[in-house]
Design an enzyme around this catalytic site. Structure first.
Site, mmCIF file in Angstrom:
data_model
loop_
_atom_site.group_PDB
_atom_site.id
_atom_site.type_symbol
_atom_site.label_atom_id
_atom_site.label_comp_id
_atom_site.label_asym_id
_atom_site.label_seq_id
_atom_site.Cartn_x
_atom_site.Cartn_y
_atom_site.Cartn_z
ATOM 1 N N GLY A 137 53.659 38.687 43.445
ATOM 2 C CA GLY A 137 52.959 39.317 44.552
ATOM 3 C C GLY A 137 51.735 38.513 44.925
ATOM 4 O O GLY A 137 51.478 37.447 44.366
ATOM 5 N N CYS A 138 50.960 39.002 45.879
ATOM 6 C CA CYS A 138 49.768 38.278 46.323
ATOM 7 C C CYS A 138 48.756 38.118 45.193
ATOM 8 O O CYS A 138 47.983 37.162 45.173
ATOM 9 C CB CYS A 138 49.113 39.011 47.501
ATOM 10 S SG CYS A 138 50.133 39.001 48.985
ATOM 11 N N THR A 139 48.754 39.064 44.239
ATOM 12 C CA THR A 139 47.750 39.024 43.176
ATOM 13 C C THR A 139 48.241 38.297 41.932
ATOM 14 O O THR A 139 47.520 38.185 40.953
ATOM 15 C CB THR A 139 47.339 40.457 42.786
ATOM 16 O OG1 THR A 139 48.514 41.184 42.393
ATOM 17 C CG2 THR A 139 46.672 41.144 43.954
#
Length: 774
Positions: A747-749
């Site tokens: 994911g983005c994180t």
């Protein structure tokens, strides 16, 4: 550029003239253009013929009634014997005259005539018909005479093969893509009557039907209606070939070291008459139509053309034995990045069938195989658009092989710059932006106002039943799967391991656009193999944007030199790409800060975490980081065998960036990114990419990993974050050993473990025990 003998032995050509059925192409080894895969079959078939260029020039001269076609004396002397032996040309009593001296032809070329060559030899020319009218210049006259001649040949073949008397024809509908007329009525002319005259349809009236690729389908419907209404008894639908489409994808064929396969004009003719009790019947009660108000999404188009008319007649998708869509030869279209056009259309029909419950998901590829066929027609726009299967379908029906066939034609209406009914439809999720839903809606309006070739579908607003971003992602995925949207833009999306995004920025040095490969997601858990794959994904994205020869630079991060060395090895093994050269004095393909700011390469290759940071810097350097104002977002997820077009933005992305991200996804959708990725990965693997990666991993591994059996698959609807990327595979295998099904994602994180909801507590406990999470 191929010999006539090669053309005759080329399997798709044999299918086109009826010596084999299109389905038989499945059993012939590819590439079909290789000599070892040639098949036997003469130049004449049940449905027509393959005519050599010299004979066609004689026909071109014959159909010219204004003495605009001039042929060389020597050529006429050589061709007259062949003309007198041809079953159609001899019956037409072709007169070629005495001909011109070579010097006379050369003088005409100096006066704006178009040359006619046989190989390297000048054998004739086509004069202009007016000194200043561009609609009557030599180029246009040549195109129009070729369309006329090839349509005449098709009608004459139809009559010869079926023992028809052309004096019985009442009406001719011509449906090519050409347009004849002069400066006062540019496309207003009547090909149909000119063709009917030359073919010997002395009792026929006629008119032209124009709708780009879809014109043949419209013409067949019109012809059936005229007969059904009793206005005419016998209507011929005919079309000649298009000079403009010859060699259209030739550059891509040369790049792939293939022959230029678009070297053949096509033509066809169909006779539609009253029911004779023996021939196939056109069901005028089952006619699909893409209405103006239908919408332009793939699902809307296929529904209107296929399922709506079937539903009205209590028929299911599987009740049609064979669908004939756009039957382009895939050997022509795939190297050019357009993919296998018929297969793509069959998959869309099948996906719609799955959604409707006509077939199960596991039946999808079987449906494509059983109800479809390989593309076999010359890629001349209107020529492959469904209608060429009428001949094979009639034969298969007579032989009891099929009962029902559906002919489908679709037109590229935007080409005329008059309408944009076929726009790309891009989904945009509306949740979790730091700037709120209104900013995202503003971006959608910006995109539609600035770019007239797309429309935006908002996901996560009223009626979608979204309580969180995960719900919006679920709706988005379903819409992509069912072809309701062409692509999507969202944030915080968990791509599977092996997929990463290719970003697009505007560099501040000189305002040049540059792709960053990659910016989020994880291509591989090993750094160097990851960057090697990032390179291929970046090249695929660049080519989908129309950059034919993108240049590649490698950012000077850890492993850059090893990446360069292995890319060079890939290049030496036959994978074609170009290295960029640094602006620094020492040059080279390893890039520094100067190169970043100037946008030196088309594609800057780096590891994903660095790429992610660069995206933030490029998009928000003048806003303090809270609002991304410049660029195109983090780009589409790209991966081997990945089949979705999903583009990423961040929570900080502002309306200008989001609007550009929407445009970015429309562009890669139009540019066939998925198909190009498949082609580029295949080329890279053929050049040894997999072996190179295997060697790198083996050299860095100290022991063979213990083989772990994958548990029974489950739907993974929860995620566990906080695991280092280098340990993500080991964490997954730890759960597998405990018979807990898990997948890896990014994911983005950062990296995540994807897990079924009922297994989350147990999985967290096992990961904590193993030291992967706190």
């Amino acid at each position: 550029l191929r010999t006539f003998e090669e053309m005759v032995a080329y399997a798709p050509n044999q299918a086109y003239i009826g010596n084999i059925l299109p389905d038989e192409l499945k059993d012939i080894e590819t590439p079909w253009y290789e000599e070892e895969n040639f098949i036997e079959g003469g130049r004449f078939g049940d449905f027509g013929e393959i005519m050599p260029e010299d004979e066609f020039y004689a026909l071109l001269k014959h159909v010219d009634v204004f003495d605009l076609v001039k042929l060389n004396k020597e050529f006429i002397a050589e061709i007259e014997a062949k003309v007198s032996e041809h079953p159609i040309l001899k019956e037409m009593k072709i007169e070629l005259g005495e001909g011109e001296e070579l010097s006379e032809l050369e003088a005409l070329l100096d006066n704006h005539a178009e040359p006619l060559y046989l190989g390297e030899k000048l054998v004739g020319c086509v004069k202009r018909a007016h000194e200043s009218d561009v609609n009557l210049n030599a180029h246009t006259i040549l195109e129009n005479l070729v369309a006329k001649a090839s349509a005449v040949l098709s009608i004459k073949n139809m009559a010869l093969k079926n023992d028809l008397d052309l004096t019985d024809v009442d009406y001719v509908l011509e449906c090519s893509e050409e347009a004849c007329g002069d400066i006062n009525q540019r496309g207003g002319g009547n090909f149909a009557k000119a063709i009917a005259e030359m073919a010997g349809c002395v009792n026929a009236n006629g008119s032209d039907v124009r709708s780009f690729c879809a014109a043949p389908a419209h013409a067949v419907v019109n012809a059936a209606a005229l007969v059904k209404a009793g206005i005419y008894d016998n209507v011929v639908v005919a079309a000649g070939g298009s000079v403009a489409k010859l060699g259209m994808n030739g550059k891509d064929h040369i790049k792939k070291e293939m022959p230029i396969l678009e070297d053949t004009l096509g033509g066809f003719a169909v006779l539609i008459s009253n029911n004779d009790g023996a021939s196939p019947v056109i069901r005028t009660d089952i006619i699909g139509r893409h209405k103006v108000g239908t919408g332009s999404s793939p699902q809307a188009v296929i529904s209107s053309l296929v399922t709506d008319p079937l539903d009205e007649n209590n028929l299911g998708i599987k009740d049609i034995d064979k669908y004939s869509v756009e039957m382009q030869n895939p050997e022509v279209t795939k190297p050019a990045g357009a993919g296998d056009v018929p297969e793509s259309n069959y998959k869309m029909i099948a996906a719609l069938g799955v959604k409707r419950g006509d077939l199960e998901r596991k039946e999808l590829m079987n449906f494509v195989k059983e109800h479809g066929m390989p593309g076999f027609a010359p890629t001349q726009g209107h020529i492959p658009s469904g209608v060429p299967f009428i001949g094979p379908a009639a034969k298969m029906m007579r032989d009891g092989q099929i009962e029902k066939a559906m002919i489908i034609g679709k037109g590229s209406l935007f080409l005329g710059r008059m309408t944009n009914l076929f726009k790309k439809k891009i989904g945009l999720t509306l949740l979790d932006s730091e700037h709120g839903i209104d900013e995202l809606k503003k971006a959608a309006r910006l995109a539609e106002n600035n770019y007239n070739d797309l429309e935006v579908e908002l996901i996560g607003c009223e009626g979608d039943k979204c309580s969180c971003l995960a719900d919006a992602h679920s709706i988005m995925d379903q819409k992509l799967e069912e072809n309701e949207i062409d692509a999507a833009v969202t944030l915080h999306y968990n791509f599977p391991l092996g997929v990463s995004t290719v970003g697009r920025v505007v560099t501040p040095g000189q305002g040049k656009e540059m792709l960053i490969a990659t910016t989020t997601g994880t291509t591989d858990t090993n750094r160097v193999p990851s960057m090697l794959k990032n390179t291929i994904y970046g090249i695929a994205a660049a080519k989908s944007l129309g950059i034919e020869k993108p240049t590649v630079g490698i950012l000077n991060v850890e492993g850059a030199r090893l990446v360069e060395k292995n890319l060079q090895k890939l290049k030496e093994n036959g994978y074609e790409f170009e290295f960029a050269t640094s602006v620094r004095a020492d040059g080279g393909s390893v890039m520094r800060g100067n190169d970043l700011l100037l946008g030196v390469p088309d594609i800057m290759v780096t590891d994903t975490l660095t790429g992610n940071m660069l995206m933030k810097v490029f998009s928000a350097f003048n806003t303090g980081g809270q609002y991304e104002a410049v660029g195109y977002g983090y780009g589409p997820g790209v991966g081997e065998d990945y089949d979705k077009l999903i583009g990423i933005i961040s929570r900080a992305s502002g309306a200008p960036v989001i609007a550009n991200a929407i445009k970015f996804m429309a562009e890669v959708s139009k540019g066939n990114l998925l198909e190009i990725t498949e082609i580029e990965m295949k080329a890279a693997n053929n050049a040894g990419l997999k072996n190179i990666i295997s060697e790198i991993k083996n050299s860095s591994s100290t022991a063979e990993a213990e083989a772990v059996k994958e548990p029974t698959k489950k739907i993974t609807d929860e995620e566990i974050a906080g695991i280092d990327i280098l340990e993500i595979d080991a964490a997954k295998e730890t759960l597998w050993k405990k018979d807990i099904y898990a997948e890896t994602g990014m994911g983005c994180t950062g990296p995540v473990i994807l897990i079924a909801e009922e297994d989350e507590a147990e999985a967290r406990a096992e990961l904590k025990k193993a030291g992967f999470v706190e």
